[in-house]
Design an enzyme around this catalytic site. Sequence first.
Site, PDB file in Angstrom:
ATOM      1  N   GLU A   1      33.105 -20.220 -19.315  1.00 47.30           N
ATOM      2  CA  GLU A   1      33.782 -20.727 -18.140  1.00 47.30           C
ATOM      3  C   GLU A   1      35.147 -20.063 -18.055  1.00 47.30           C
ATOM      4  OE1 GLU A   1      35.992 -24.750 -19.068  1.00 47.30           O
ATOM      5  OE2 GLU A   1      33.957 -24.859 -19.847  1.00 47.30           O
ATOM      6  N   PRO A   2      35.687 -19.928 -16.849  1.00 45.78           N
ATOM      7  CA  PRO A   2      37.015 -19.322 -16.733  1.00 45.78           C
ATOM      8  C   PRO A   2      38.087 -20.263 -17.268  1.00 45.78           C
ATOM      9  CG  PRO A   2      36.256 -20.075 -14.598  1.00 45.78           C
ATOM     10  CD  PRO A   2      35.120 -20.269 -15.551  1.00 45.78           C
ATOM     11  N   LYS A   3      39.190 -19.708 -17.676  1.00 41.71           N
ATOM     12  CA  LYS A   3      40.339 -20.509 -18.119  1.00 41.71           C
ATOM     13  C   LYS A   3      41.198 -20.805 -16.903  1.00 41.71           C
ATOM     14  CE  LYS A   3      43.727 -22.161 -20.674  1.00 41.71           C
ATOM     15  NZ  LYS A   3      44.408 -23.041 -19.741  1.00 41.71           N
ATOM     16  N   TRP A   4      41.148 -22.040 -16.425  1.00 33.76           N
ATOM     17  CA  TRP A   4      41.952 -22.444 -15.276  1.00 33.76           C
ATOM     18  C   TRP A   4      43.362 -22.768 -15.741  1.00 33.76           C
ATOM     19  CZ3 TRP A   4      39.612 -21.328 -10.967  1.00 33.76           C
ATOM     20  CH2 TRP A   4      38.235 -21.356 -10.916  1.00 33.76           C
TER      21      TRP A   4
ATOM     22  N   GLU B   1      38.889 -28.527 -18.894  1.00 38.53           N
ATOM     23  CA  GLU B   1      40.175 -28.267 -18.260  1.00 38.53           C
ATOM     24  C   GLU B   1      40.327 -29.168 -17.044  1.00 38.53           C
ATOM     25  OE1 GLU B   1      43.581 -25.702 -18.583  1.00 38.53           O
ATOM     26  OE2 GLU B   1      41.819 -25.848 -19.848  1.00 38.53           O
TER      27      GLU B   1
END
Length: 85
Positions: free
Chosen positions: A26-29, A76
């Site tokens: 998953e992207p790092k928000w 997150e």
Amino acid sequence: MTWTLPEPMLAAPVPDPDLPPGWAAEPKWDGWRALLSWDAHRLILRSRRGTDLEPSFPELRSGAAQLPDATALDGELAGRARPSR
């Protein structure tokens, strides 16, 4: 039975964004890393350093109420709340 949250999983940079077969990411928000526990109608929401985030994200209680007991989530939180880190 006493149940505690696991330690958070932290994001790690990788040199190659291609993932091996069967892996997911998953992207790092730009938000707040949080651990959520829902058990016996009790919500625990804390940062990776142990700060109580529930007052800053009260809307998560209604969402957590839909989870089965003994659920733990690590992820997150991205929103407009500004909890102290």
